[in-house]
Design a protein around this motif. Structure first.
Motif, PDB file in Angstrom:
ATOM      1  N   MET A   1       0.761  -1.099   0.025  1.00 28.29           N
ATOM      2  CA  MET A   1       0.077   0.186  -0.063  1.00 28.29           C
ATOM      3  C   MET A   1       0.845   1.276   0.051  1.00 28.29           C
ATOM      4  N   LYS A   2       0.613   2.155  -0.953  1.00 34.48           N
ATOM      5  CA  LYS A   2       1.206   3.530  -0.940  1.00 34.48           C
ATOM      6  C   LYS A   2       0.978   4.163   0.270  1.00 34.48           C
ATOM      7  N   LYS A   3       2.410   4.815   0.692  1.00 41.82           N
ATOM      8  CA  LYS A   3       2.274   5.667   1.946  1.00 41.82           C
ATOM      9  C   LYS A   3       1.536   7.019   1.705  1.00 41.82           C
ATOM     10  N   LEU A   4       0.941   7.684   2.429  1.00 49.75           N
ATOM     11  CA  LEU A   4       0.439   8.773   2.194  1.00 49.75           C
ATOM     12  C   LEU A   4       1.614   9.679   2.312  1.00 49.75           C
ATOM     13  N   LYS A   5       1.407  11.089   1.611  1.00 57.72           N
ATOM     14  CA  LYS A   5       2.527  11.874   1.422  1.00 57.72           C
ATOM     15  C   LYS A   5       2.964  12.581   2.594  1.00 57.72           C
ATOM     16  N   LEU A   6       1.956  12.899   3.429  1.00 57.37           N
ATOM     17  CA  LEU A   6       2.032  13.530   4.692  1.00 57.37           C
ATOM     18  C   LEU A   6       2.833  12.659   5.395  1.00 57.37           C
ATOM     19  N   LEU A   7       2.721  11.549   5.837  1.00 59.08           N
ATOM     20  CA  LEU A   7       3.717  10.532   6.642  1.00 59.08           C
ATOM     21  C   LEU A   7       5.018  10.632   5.875  1.00 59.08           C
ATOM     22  N   THR A   8       5.146  10.378   4.656  1.00 59.67           N
ATOM     23  CA  THR A   8       6.437  10.539   4.096  1.00 59.67           C
ATOM     24  C   THR A   8       7.166  11.890   4.361  1.00 59.67           C
ATOM     25  N   ASP A   9       6.366  13.043   4.236  1.00 60.79           N
ATOM     26  CA  ASP A   9       6.977  14.307   4.515  1.00 60.79           C
ATOM     27  C   ASP A   9       7.289  14.220   6.062  1.00 60.79           C
ATOM     28  N   ILE A  10       6.511  13.890   6.958  1.00 58.04           N
ATOM     29  CA  ILE A  10       6.935  13.806   8.247  1.00 58.04           C
ATOM     30  C   ILE A  10       8.275  13.261   8.811  1.00 58.04           C
TER      31      ILE A  10
ATOM     32  N   GLU B   1      10.580  12.412   6.601  1.00 58.27           N
ATOM     33  CA  GLU B   1      11.643  13.133   5.883  1.00 58.27           C
ATOM     34  C   GLU B   1      12.289  14.277   6.982  1.00 58.27           C
ATOM     35  N   SER B   2      11.259  14.924   7.452  1.00 56.87           N
ATOM     36  CA  SER B   2      11.390  16.189   8.280  1.00 56.87           C
ATOM     37  C   SER B   2      12.115  15.552   9.497  1.00 56.87           C
ATOM     38  N   TYR B   3      11.638  14.660   9.896  1.00 55.97           N
ATOM     39  CA  TYR B   3      12.216  14.057  11.242  1.00 55.97           C
ATOM     40  C   TYR B   3      13.580  13.637  11.089  1.00 55.97           C
ATOM     41  N   THR B   4      13.977  13.052   9.924  1.00 55.99           N
ATOM     42  CA  THR B   4      15.239  12.485   9.777  1.00 55.99           C
ATOM     43  C   THR B   4      16.189  13.581   9.417  1.00 55.99           C
ATOM     44  N   GLU B   5      15.660  14.686   8.823  1.00 52.33           N
ATOM     45  CA  GLU B   5      16.535  16.067   8.530  1.00 52.33           C
ATOM     46  C   GLU B   5      16.879  16.504   9.864  1.00 52.33           C
ATOM     47  N   LEU B   6      15.920  16.816  10.726  1.00 53.16           N
ATOM     48  CA  LEU B   6      16.071  17.456  11.810  1.00 53.16           C
ATOM     49  C   LEU B   6      17.092  16.581  12.793  1.00 53.16           C
TER      50      LEU B   6
END
Length: 65
Positions: free
Chosen positions: A1-10, A12-17
């Motif tokens: 199942m494809k992840k929601l874009k919002l979850l992917t963005d969250i 990625e943001s966590y990883t970057e921070l």
């Protein structure tokens, strides 16, 4: 199942921070806070003086006192 874009963005943001951001040390943070405090006090004093000058001029011009 494809992840929601919002979850992917969250994620990625966590990883970057977490791994790519350089956080200030405690000493740097304290120095920056003191600089901001001093600048705020100076700006407040300038605004207060300007307000008093304008108030005095308005009272002189309109004779309110």
């Amino acid at each position: 199942m494809k992840k929601l874009k919002l979850l992917t963005d969250i994620e990625e943001s966590y990883t970057e921070l977490r791994y790519k951001t350089s956080w200030p040390t405690k000493g740097q943070l304290i120095k920056s806070a003191i600089i901001v405090l001093i600048a705020s006090i100076i700006i407040a004093a300038i605004i207060y003086c300007m307000d008093k000058v304008v108030d005095t001029l308005m009272h002189f011009i309109y004779g309110l006192r």
